[in-house]
Design a protein around this motif. Structure first.
Motif, PDB file in Angstrom:
ATOM      1  N   ARG A  11       0.827  -1.203   0.000  1.00  0.00           N
ATOM      2  CA  ARG A  11       0.000   0.000   0.000  1.00  0.00           C
ATOM      3  C   ARG A  11       0.863   1.256   0.000  1.00  0.00           C
ATOM      4  N   ALA A  12       1.828   1.268   0.886  1.00  0.00           N
ATOM      5  CA  ALA A  12       2.671   2.453   1.011  1.00  0.00           C
ATOM      6  C   ALA A  12       3.457   2.686  -0.260  1.00  0.00           C
ATOM      7  N   TYR A  13       4.021   1.611  -0.795  1.00  0.00           N
ATOM      8  CA  TYR A  13       4.833   1.764  -1.994  1.00  0.00           C
ATOM      9  C   TYR A  13       3.980   2.242  -3.155  1.00  0.00           C
TER      10      TYR A  13
ATOM     11  N   SER B 105       1.210   3.857  -2.908  1.00  0.00           N
ATOM     12  CA  SER B 105       0.769   5.225  -2.663  1.00  0.00           C
ATOM     13  C   SER B 105       1.868   6.197  -3.066  1.00  0.00           C
ATOM     14  N   PHE B 106       3.098   5.768  -2.922  1.00  0.00           N
ATOM     15  CA  PHE B 106       4.200   6.606  -3.351  1.00  0.00           C
ATOM     16  C   PHE B 106       4.275   6.645  -4.865  1.00  0.00           C
ATOM     17  N   SER B 107       4.197   5.456  -5.453  1.00  0.00           N
ATOM     18  CA  SER B 107       4.420   5.390  -6.902  1.00  0.00           C
ATOM     19  C   SER B 107       3.182   5.792  -7.671  1.00  0.00           C
ATOM     20  N   GLY B 108       2.066   5.979  -6.959  1.00  0.00           N
ATOM     21  CA  GLY B 108       0.853   6.444  -7.626  1.00  0.00           C
ATOM     22  C   GLY B 108      -0.191   5.370  -7.683  1.00  0.00           C
ATOM     23  N   GLY B 109      -1.397   5.710  -7.383  1.00  0.00           N
ATOM     24  CA  GLY B 109      -2.477   4.736  -7.417  1.00  0.00           C
ATOM     25  C   GLY B 109      -3.625   5.273  -6.602  1.00  0.00           C
ATOM     26  N   VAL B 110      -4.787   4.731  -6.861  1.00  0.00           N
ATOM     27  CA  VAL B 110      -5.957   5.247  -6.146  1.00  0.00           C
ATOM     28  C   VAL B 110      -6.510   4.138  -5.281  1.00  0.00           C
TER      29      VAL B 110
ATOM     30  N   GLY C 111      -1.201   8.876  -2.603  1.00  0.00           N
ATOM     31  CA  GLY C 111      -0.560  10.122  -3.019  1.00  0.00           C
ATOM     32  C   GLY C 111       0.855  10.115  -2.524  1.00  0.00           C
ATOM     33  N   ALA C 112       1.696  10.832  -3.175  1.00  0.00           N
ATOM     34  CA  ALA C 112       3.110  10.797  -2.853  1.00  0.00           C
ATOM     35  C   ALA C 112       3.356  11.219  -1.410  1.00  0.00           C
ATOM     36  N   GLY C 113       4.200  10.468  -0.753  1.00  0.00           N
ATOM     37  CA  GLY C 113       4.659  10.857   0.571  1.00  0.00           C
ATOM     38  C   GLY C 113       3.692  10.538   1.687  1.00  0.00           C
ATOM     39  N   GLN C 114       2.609   9.857   1.386  1.00  0.00           N
ATOM     40  CA  GLN C 114       1.663   9.580   2.457  1.00  0.00           C
ATOM     41  C   GLN C 114       2.112   8.337   3.222  1.00  0.00           C
ATOM     42  N   PRO C 115       2.184   8.402   4.511  1.00  0.00           N
ATOM     43  CA  PRO C 115       2.594   7.201   5.231  1.00  0.00           C
ATOM     44  C   PRO C 115       1.503   6.139   5.198  1.00  0.00           C
ATOM     45  N   GLY C 116       1.891   4.951   4.899  1.00  0.00           N
ATOM     46  CA  GLY C 116       0.961   3.827   4.933  1.00  0.00           C
ATOM     47  C   GLY C 116       1.097   3.120   6.258  1.00  0.00           C
ATOM     48  N   GLY C 117       0.558   1.961   6.389  1.00  0.00           N
ATOM     49  CA  GLY C 117       0.665   1.205   7.639  1.00  0.00           C
ATOM     50  C   GLY C 117       0.410  -0.260   7.395  1.00  0.00           C
ATOM     51  N   SER C 118       1.430  -1.056   7.595  1.00  0.00           N
ATOM     52  CA  SER C 118       1.230  -2.481   7.342  1.00  0.00           C
ATOM     53  C   SER C 118       0.341  -3.106   8.411  1.00  0.00           C
ATOM     54  N   GLY C 119       0.336  -2.515   9.597  1.00  0.00           N
ATOM     55  CA  GLY C 119      -0.552  -3.047  10.634  1.00  0.00           C
ATOM     56  C   GLY C 119      -1.996  -2.810  10.251  1.00  0.00           C
ATOM     57  N   PHE C 120      -2.240  -1.691   9.612  1.00  0.00           N
ATOM     58  CA  PHE C 120      -3.561  -1.393   9.094  1.00  0.00           C
ATOM     59  C   PHE C 120      -3.973  -2.464   8.109  1.00  0.00           C
ATOM     60  N   GLU C 121      -3.026  -2.823   7.262  1.00  0.00           N
ATOM     61  CA  GLU C 121      -3.330  -3.823   6.252  1.00  0.00           C
ATOM     62  C   GLU C 121      -3.615  -5.173   6.877  1.00  0.00           C
ATOM     63  N   ALA C 122      -2.778  -5.518   7.841  1.00  0.00           N
ATOM     64  CA  ALA C 122      -2.961  -6.824   8.479  1.00  0.00           C
ATOM     65  C   ALA C 122      -4.328  -6.862   9.141  1.00  0.00           C
ATOM     66  N   ARG C 123      -4.711  -5.725   9.671  1.00  0.00           N
ATOM     67  CA  ARG C 123      -5.973  -5.688  10.395  1.00  0.00           C
ATOM     68  C   ARG C 123      -7.148  -5.713   9.430  1.00  0.00           C
ATOM     69  N   TYR C 124      -7.022  -5.024   8.332  1.00  0.00           N
ATOM     70  CA  TYR C 124      -8.169  -4.888   7.451  1.00  0.00           C
ATOM     71  C   TYR C 124      -8.140  -5.820   6.255  1.00  0.00           C
ATOM     72  N   GLY C 125      -7.118  -6.611   6.155  1.00  0.00           N
ATOM     73  CA  GLY C 125      -7.115  -7.673   5.156  1.00  0.00           C
ATOM     74  C   GLY C 125      -6.676  -7.247   3.789  1.00  0.00           C
ATOM     75  N   GLY C 126      -6.162  -6.043   3.637  1.00  0.00           N
ATOM     76  CA  GLY C 126      -5.696  -5.685   2.293  1.00  0.00           C
ATOM     77  C   GLY C 126      -5.246  -4.252   2.280  1.00  0.00           C
ATOM     78  N   PRO C 127      -4.336  -3.965   1.392  1.00  0.00           N
ATOM     79  CA  PRO C 127      -3.785  -2.615   1.420  1.00  0.00           C
ATOM     80  C   PRO C 127      -4.669  -1.599   0.733  1.00  0.00           C
ATOM     81  N   PHE C 128      -5.543  -2.053  -0.098  1.00  0.00           N
ATOM     82  CA  PHE C 128      -6.288  -1.082  -0.866  1.00  0.00           C
ATOM     83  C   PHE C 128      -7.718  -0.913  -0.384  1.00  0.00           C
ATOM     84  N   GLY C 129      -8.309  -1.925   0.027  1.00  0.00           N
ATOM     85  CA  GLY C 129      -9.668  -1.816   0.510  1.00  0.00           C
ATOM     86  C   GLY C 129      -9.724  -2.222   1.953  1.00  0.00           C
ATOM     87  N   HIS C 130     -10.889  -2.268   2.471  1.00  0.00           N
ATOM     88  CA  HIS C 130     -11.078  -2.761   3.828  1.00  0.00           C
ATOM     89  C   HIS C 130     -11.804  -4.090   3.701  1.00  0.00           C
ATOM     90  N   TYR C 131     -11.115  -5.081   3.189  1.00  0.00           N
ATOM     91  CA  TYR C 131     -11.772  -6.313   2.799  1.00  0.00           C
ATOM     92  C   TYR C 131     -12.588  -6.936   3.905  1.00  0.00           C
TER      93      TYR C 131
END
Lengths: 596, 519
Positions: free
Chosen positions: B420-422, B424-429, B437-457
């Motif tokens: 997700r973070a990468y 978000s840096f390289s571009g994507g919605v 968006g560039a420079g936005q901090p992501g969170g892998s714990g968020f991903e682990a919790r919500y089941g995916g980096p892009f949605g809230h599966y």
């Protein structure tokens, strides 16, 4: 029963295969730094089919008996499959034998890189268990009791004839009360007996007594364990104590280097046992690992008795495989010390427990606990007894008041004071993960004073650490602080992890954590603060235990509940040691802050 | 007068000590509302609690008192406790500077100041396993109970997502809790300084935007992936306090730090490179990634219900053969009952079936994922549902976790090396627009919790299974498509990085078995 066992074994096989594959993908330098490979081998001599190589003296995880590949370092699995016979880092020498099962022809390579190899014995183990899975075969082989035992339905009660034997047994004469009780139960049990031997309580002594008693009555006994070392300990005790067993036969199954210490006691190692090695009615003891026991069964089944030692480290399927060769079992071990190493573990599968832990739960209240420790004095015994044995273990009267003998003076008298059996030396450092030079220097300073000022023999000192990297840092600092450390003067001083020191004891033991990064401590709490590992580390010393660690160790807050429970144990250990400024003269567990 | 400490303060402190400073001394206006995923999870937690309580606590009592009048709440709670009710829901426990509202106070036999009975505290949680911060909340209540009923409970308990009760001994854990409470008091009362430190826990925190902005402004060390709190503290002690300080560290300075045994060169080197990536806003190669050359590959987005082992409900698949031909399929289980068949279909889809000669055609094609097919996960699914063992072993052995490869191989200019973070840096919605968006901090714990980096599966899936509203399923499928594309893009970038590093990508050990079955 078959399905969960096979699933467990298959999962372990997959995990090992995957771990090894990931490891082999790393560059050579990383594998060497990790300790799973040795580079720069150069052949210097040939001894029969064994090749001798010169190696750099870097620390390694590889040990004698390990299966390896010798290759160029790139196409690892295209190399020659070998087994390590000997390894001497100090002398920079390694001896390799060709793998017995491989078809390797041609002269051994002149050099190369040595990498760890998997020795997959899963199928061999499953085949060994088939008689137990098959009701009819099991019954015919006399092994149906094994299923009952594992399912918690074995008959633990005594047979009267054997109980009478136990009471008359001269082997029991020199035993303490709890040892005698365990001995009687083991001799008399119909199908199964469980003997729990906390540190220093003489479980090997009891095991040997049980074996000798069986020998005296012409029984065939299999002594089994996961490691050759554990088997050799019992066989050595049988040979040493067994004046009355002269005339009976004692065998060890394995290669010569796997039973070197038994040769002096007249026990030769053999790779197989011929049928008819003993006459009918003649007693016999055979020592074989749980894997070796499977092959043995072809010619020598069933044994009257299978004695399984160090059962706290034996996985359930491996234990069952050994039991399948016998008519009844005595299980000796301690599930409060180090547990089994399980590849792909941490899933919560009950199969990941040791056989001893499994049986201890099934037969709660019917385990025979050896209660007197001959090893530790009162100050050292106290913490382990309270936190691991519900205060049931006490020091034997011959050990309770033992004190370390030191000369007068010394720079670190407050720490080395013989009246303070256990001392925590608090060393401040930050963000150290798996090694700390600060702690290593403290260890070196204390060891130097013990050896050089007080004349404590180096062979009576051990330094234990959770991390191989930290053990390496300690060795490095010892070499700097004690220049003669590389020579004979410091010979016998052990610097290693708890895994390598279980079963041993020393007058003085230093346990150094080597870590202070709170996030790292919290993430790795389940390993670092494993109660079995901690118990082993804290119970090796006879008269003096020195714990060296940052205060951060006692402040770890891991996220999982089980890890938190473990961290609480370390916190309790810290609190057990009273700051020296607040301690009364009678207090024998103190805490001292290290100041340069 | 100092504001009271609550169990929530304790909970959050254990995730990040800086939350205590912000809670007691920060500007509440700077704390933001939970984002959609967290909000859904909180609502799920509330429903779980309500449902469990309705089933198990029918005869329990709830104290009645004016809103936020804690003294009245305590009085009402104590009245109920003295009367010996079976249990109290949402009781109020207060002391001079603490306020606690345990979900559950359960009556147990055994004398106390209340009579011949006392109460044990518990909480209802929607996680699969108990966490320390949850345990410490219950210990917070236990200490208050000790004061109010004159008896320390011998244990505390948590009701988990599957309804089971997890008990834990109180006495052995109290020393750790008491230390935590002491630290929080120090922060509240004597202004003990804590420092912000961005981590994977930030995703669920109301101060995440505030801290992120401040970290960016100060170029805080925690913007660099791999710099934990301990390492950051150590670096600050030596005068290295910002990303720039670390990025511009000279070899000579590094050697001096290593000689002074602050940090070894083997640690400083990669950290400096990571700092440079953040400083420049450009990824840097740390080591050549071992990634097979495109186009051939199977990309998989898999998502599981974190409350249940083996509860995988989504497999989105993009398969590209040697000629570049693409085939897409999404397998989705609407109910847990369908998950078994889903897994079997997935295994059949991903590898050979016994019918045709698909085994030859697909053997050796790499399977790419970003954690959804981790060995432990597929082991759990296989344990739960069985399935073709050969196909399972292929997935287990040959899955390539691109997120892990990214972390090992590339220094990314984002605080997290997650997909997700990468992206978000390289571009994507992202499906919800957050963190993109560039420079936005992501969170892998968020991903682990919500089941995916892009949605809230997972929370979306729960809403779909609970309501049948197709809009939730459409969100899941759309997000999975985006993640598939992100995986494909990441693989290509890693391959480009490998080529730049001029190292032959490893294909040598795949699909080739040696005599004893090792690779």
């Amino acid at each position: 029963m078959r399905e969960p066992i096979v699933r467990f074994l298959e999962r372990g096989r997959r995990a090992e295969r995957r771990d090894l594959r990931d490891l082999h993908l790393k560059p050579v330098e990383e594998r060497v730094a990790d300790g799973s490979a040795i580079a720069g081998l150069r052949r210097i001599e040939q001894r029969g089919d064994a090749a001798v190589y010169r190696i750099p003296g870097t620390a390694t995880k590889l040990r004698p008996g390990d299966a390896c590949w010798l290759s160029s370092g790139a196409e690892i699995t295209s190399g020659r499959p070998v087994e390590i016979e000997e390894i001497d880092l100090g002398a920079g020498v390694l001896v390799l034998r060709p793998d017995r099962f491989a078809d390797a022809s041609g002269p051994p390579p002149e050099g190369g890189v040595l990498d760890r190899r998997n020795l997959d014995l899963t199928d061999h183990l499953v085949r060994g268990l088939e008689p137990i899975f098959d009701d009819e075969r099991g019954r015919l082989a006399g092994a149906d009791w094994v299923r009952r035992a594992v399912e918690g339905e074995a008959e633990l009660g005594p047979r009267n004839d054997r109980l009478a034997r136990a009471k008359e047994a001269v082997e029991a004469d020199a035993l303490t009360e709890s040892q005698r009780e365990a001995f009687s139960a083991a001799v008399a049990a119909r199908e199964l007996a469980l003997v729990q031997g906390p540190p220093g309580t003489g479980k090997t002594r009891v095991a040997a007594a049980v074996v000798l008693e069986a020998l005296r009555h012409g029984e065939k006994v299999l002594v089994s364990a996961l490691t050759h070392r554990a088997i050799n300990n019992v066989l050595a005790a049988v040979a040493t104590l067994g004046e009355k067993s002269r005339g009976h036969r004692v065998f060890k199954i394995g290669r010569p280097h796997q039973g070197a210490e038994l040769r002096a006691l007249g026990i030769e190692s053999r790779t197989r046992l011929q049928k008819g090695a003993v006459l009918p009615g003649e007693g016999m003891v055979v020592g074989a690992t749980t894997f070796g026991a499977v092959k043995l069964r072809r010619d020598y089944s069933p044994f009257d008795l299978v004695l399984l030692d160090e059962a706290g480290q034996v996985p359930i399927p491996h234990a069952m495989s050994a039991f399948a060769g016998g008519l009844r079992g005595v299980v000796v071990g301690d599930h409060r010390q180090l547990g089994p190493v399980v590849a792909g573990g941490g899933t919560g599968d009950p199969m990941e427990r040791s056989i001893f832990e499994h049986l201890a739960e099934r037969y709660r209240g019917r385990i025979h606990l050896l209660r007197e420790s001959w090893r530790m004095n009162a100050g050292i015994c106290r913490f382990s007894s309270r936190f691991f044995y519900e205060d049931a273990v006490v020091p034997h009267k011959s050990a309770a008041d033992r004190r370390l003998q030191l000369d007068e003076g010394g720079q670190y008298r407050a720490i080395l004071d013989p009246e303070k059996a256990s001392v925590w030396v608090a060393v401040d450092h930050l963000a150290r993960r798996n090694h700390s030079r600060e702690e290593a220097r403290v260890v070196a300073a204390l060891v130097r004073e013990l050896v050089s000022h007080h004349g404590v023999p180096p062979a009576e000192i051990a330094v234990v650490s959770p991390f191989r990297a930290h053990a390496g840092a300690v060795s490095h600092e010892l070499a700097r602080a004690i220049p003669e450390a590389a020579g004979a003067l410091i010979e016998g001083l052990v610097v290693d992890t708890a895994e390598r020191i279980q079963g041993q004891e020393r007058e003085v033991v230093l346990y150094t954590f080597g870590s202070s990064d709170r996030d790292y401590l919290s993430r790795n709490a389940e390993f670092l603060f494993d109660p079995g590992r901690l118990n082993v580390a804290l119970t090796r010393a006879r008269t003096k235990r020195i714990i060296i660690g940052s205060p951060e160790v006692a402040r770890a807050r891991p996220r999982k509940l089980e890890a938190l429970r473990r961290a609480a144990l370390v916190q309790a250990l810290w609190s057990e040691h009273i700051p020296i400024e607040q301690a009364t003269p009678e207090c024998d567990t103190i805490r001292v802050r290290w100041e340069e | 007068m100092n504001p009271p400490i609550t169990a929530t303060h304790v909970y959050r402190y254990l995730l990040c000590e800086h939350t205590a400073t912000l809670a007691f001394h920060g500007d509440p206006a700077r704390s933001v509302a939970p984002h959609e995923g967290l909000r859904l999870l909180l609502e799920l937690g509330n429903r779980h609690e309500a449902s469990w309580v309705a089933e198990h606590c029918a005869d329990w009592a709830t104290p009645s008192y004016p809103e936020r009048d804690w003294a009245a709440g305590l009085a009402a709670t104590l009245d109920l406790m003295r009367s010996g009710v079976s249990g109290v829901l949402q009781g109020v426990l207060i002391d001079v500077d603490r306020v606690g509202k345990p979900d559950l106070l359960r009556r147990e036999e055994g004398p106390s100041d209340l009579g011949d009975h006392h109460y044990i505290a518990g909480d209802v949680k929607s996680s699969a396993e108990p966490h320390t911060e949850q345990v410490m909340q219950v210990l917070f209540y236990a200490r208050l109970l000790e004061l109010l009923q004159g008896r320390l409970p011998s244990y505390g308990y948590l009701i988990m997502a599957d309804g089971r009760e997890e008990r834990f001994d109180v006495t052995s854990l109290l020393p750790i809790f008491d230390e935590v409470l002491r630290e929080i008091r120090q922060i509240r009362d004597s202004g003990r300084q804590t420092k912000l430190h961005l981590s994977h826990q930030c995703g669920a925190c109301g101060w995440r935007v505030f801290c992120r902005d401040l970290a960016q402004e100060k170029k805080d060390l925690s913007l660099i992936p791999g710099v934990g709190r301990g390492t950051a503290d150590l670096l600050r002690q030596t005068g290295i306090a910002t990303v720039r300080d670390l990025a511009t560290l000279s070899l000579e300075q590094g050697r001096k730090l290593a000689e002074a045994e602050v940090l070894g060169i083997e640690v400083l080197g990669p950290l400096r490179r990571r700092a440079r990536a953040v400083e420049r806003g450009e990824p840097t190669i740390l080591s050549a990634p071992e990634v097979p050359p495109p186009p051939e590959g199977i990309y998989v987005v898999a998502s599981s219900d974190p409350r249940r082992n083996g509860g995988a409900f989504l497999y989105a698949i993009l398969e590209i053969d040697r000629s570049g031909k693409e085939r897409r399929e999404t397998l989705y289980a609407k109910t847990p009952a369908e998950e078994r068949e889903l897994w079997h279909r997935f295994l059949e889809r991903i590898t050979a079936s016994k019918k045709g000669n698909r085994r030859e055609r697909f053997s050796g094609i790499p399977i790419f994922h970003s954690g959804g097919l981790a060995p432990a996960t597929v082991e759990a699914i296989q344990s739960a549902h069985g399935g073709d063992p050969i196909a399972f072993e292929r997935v287990h052995d040959e899955g390539v976790d691109l997120s892990r490869m990214l972390l090992r191989s590339i220094a990314v200019p984002t605080p997290s090396a997650s997909l997700r973070a990468y992206t978000s840096f390289s571009g994507g919605v992202g499906a919800d627009g957050e963190g993109i968006g560039a420079g936005q901090p992501g969170g892998s714990g968020f991903e682990a919790r919500y089941g995916g980096p892009f949605g809230h599966y997972y929370p979306w899936h729960e809403r779909f299974t609970a309501t049948g509203d197709e809009a939730w399923r459409r969100k899941i499928l759309a997000a999975a498509e985006l993640e598939i594309e992100a995986l494909r893009s990441l693989r290509l970038r890693l391959h480009e990085a490998a080529k730049r590093a001029e190292r032959k990508p490893a294909t040598t050990t795949r699909g080739r078995r040696t005599r004893n079955g090792t690779r």
